[in-house]
Scaffold this motif. Structure first.
Motif, PDB file in Angstrom:
ATOM      1  N   TYR A  17       0.843  -1.210   0.000  1.00 13.59           N
ATOM      2  CA  TYR A  17       0.000   0.000   0.000  1.00 13.59           C
ATOM      3  C   TYR A  17       0.874   1.254   0.000  1.00 13.59           C
ATOM      4  O   TYR A  17       0.590   2.228  -0.718  1.00 13.59           O
ATOM      5  CB  TYR A  17      -0.917   0.010   1.221  1.00 13.59           C
ATOM      6  N   THR A  18       1.936   1.239   0.819  1.00 14.43           N
ATOM      7  CA  THR A  18       2.829   2.400   0.884  1.00 14.43           C
ATOM      8  C   THR A  18       3.466   2.690  -0.471  1.00 14.43           C
ATOM      9  O   THR A  18       3.486   3.837  -0.939  1.00 14.43           O
ATOM     10  CB  THR A  18       3.928   2.156   1.935  1.00 14.43           C
ATOM     11  N   VAL A  19       3.971   1.644  -1.109  1.00 12.19           N
ATOM     12  CA  VAL A  19       4.634   1.832  -2.410  1.00 12.19           C
ATOM     13  C   VAL A  19       3.636   2.293  -3.469  1.00 12.19           C
ATOM     14  O   VAL A  19       3.941   3.167  -4.287  1.00 12.19           O
ATOM     15  CB  VAL A  19       5.328   0.523  -2.843  1.00 12.19           C
ATOM     16  N   LEU A  20       2.417   1.723  -3.443  1.00 10.26           N
ATOM     17  CA  LEU A  20       1.412   2.147  -4.422  1.00 10.26           C
ATOM     18  C   LEU A  20       1.014   3.605  -4.211  1.00 10.26           C
ATOM     19  O   LEU A  20       0.864   4.364  -5.177  1.00 10.26           O
ATOM     20  CB  LEU A  20       0.175   1.251  -4.317  1.00 10.26           C
ATOM     21  N   LEU A  21       0.828   4.000  -2.950  1.00 14.85           N
ATOM     22  CA  LEU A  21       0.522   5.409  -2.664  1.00 14.85           C
ATOM     23  C   LEU A  21       1.623   6.308  -3.206  1.00 14.85           C
ATOM     24  O   LEU A  21       1.354   7.357  -3.814  1.00 14.85           O
ATOM     25  CB  LEU A  21       0.384   5.616  -1.151  1.00 14.85           C
TER      26      LEU A  21
END
Length: 228
Positions: A17-21
């Motif tokens: 989720y962090t990388v996608l954000l």
């Protein structure tokens, strides 16, 4: 360390989720920030002033307030992202995720704008005059002559803005997106005795991610410097 290994799947999902954000907001902020920079240096006074007011207002507003607007106040005035419901494996990109992406993009694009504007100011005035002399309109001069040189000059400040964006994704946990920071807090609450190991593990992973972004920016800067 066992607390992290025992929940490795949840940790990997949180960092996904962090990388996608970071990736989605990073690309969108580059596009929107470049457009804002073009407005700020453009010949249309109304657009230039509007962009300057927008950049000043957003840069002076805390990121959390912007995110809360898109999460809570936005839907009440018709700004919602309920139409977004995407599944990527175990990841769910819903209206909460979209609100965070929009908030991060709105906030980060103002800093990207100023970084690129500094790059535009570094381009010799003669380059713009030469572009106009051969008949290029403002949009053509920006696209063909000024922006390519401005991007090369602004790699270090833009990279710093993107690194800040990566760290700012931790605020998304306040809106309900279970990214890395929110997962770290959850693991610590479940196993207080392992809080030091959990904290250090997440901190090290964040450092690695930041180093990856820094490495890519350094390689890009070096390649463009050689190409000059």
């Amino acid at each position: 360390m066992n607390a992290v290994l025992d929940n490795l799947e949840l940790v990997l999902r949180a960092f996904s989720y962090t990388v996608l954000l970071f990736l989605i907001s990073g690309v969108l902020s580059l596009v929107f920030g470049t457009l804002l920079a073009a407005f700020r240096v453009g010949p249309i006074a109304v657009l230039s002033r509007a962009a300057a007011v927008y950049v000043t207002a957003i840069r002076n507003t805390p990121l959390l307030i912007i995110l809360i607007f898109f999460r809570i106040a936005g839907p009440k005035v018709g700004i919602n992202f309920n139409f977004i419901d995407i599944k990527i494996g175990d990841l769910t990109l819903n209206n909460l995720f979209a609100a965070c992406v929009v908030g991060l993009t709105v906030y980060t694009s103002t800093f990207v704008c100023e970084a690129i504007r500094s790059g535009i100011n570094a381009v010799p005035l003669g380059q713009a005059e030469a572009a106009r002399a051969i008949g290029l309109p403002f949009s053509g001069a920006m696209r063909e002559v000024i922006l390519p040189q401005a991007f090369r000059a602004s790699v270090p400040p833009v990279a710093s803005v993107q690194i800040a964006l990566l760290k700012n994704t931790t605020v998304a946990g306040a809106l309900g997106v279970f990214e890395a920071f929110a997962r770290m807090k959850s693991l610590i609450n479940d196993d207080v005795a392992s809080r030091n190991a959990i904290f250090l593990t997440f901190a090290v992973i964040f450092v690695v991610l930041v180093e990856v972004v820094s490495f890519g920016a350094n390689r890009l800067e070096r390649r463009w410097r050689i190409a000059r």
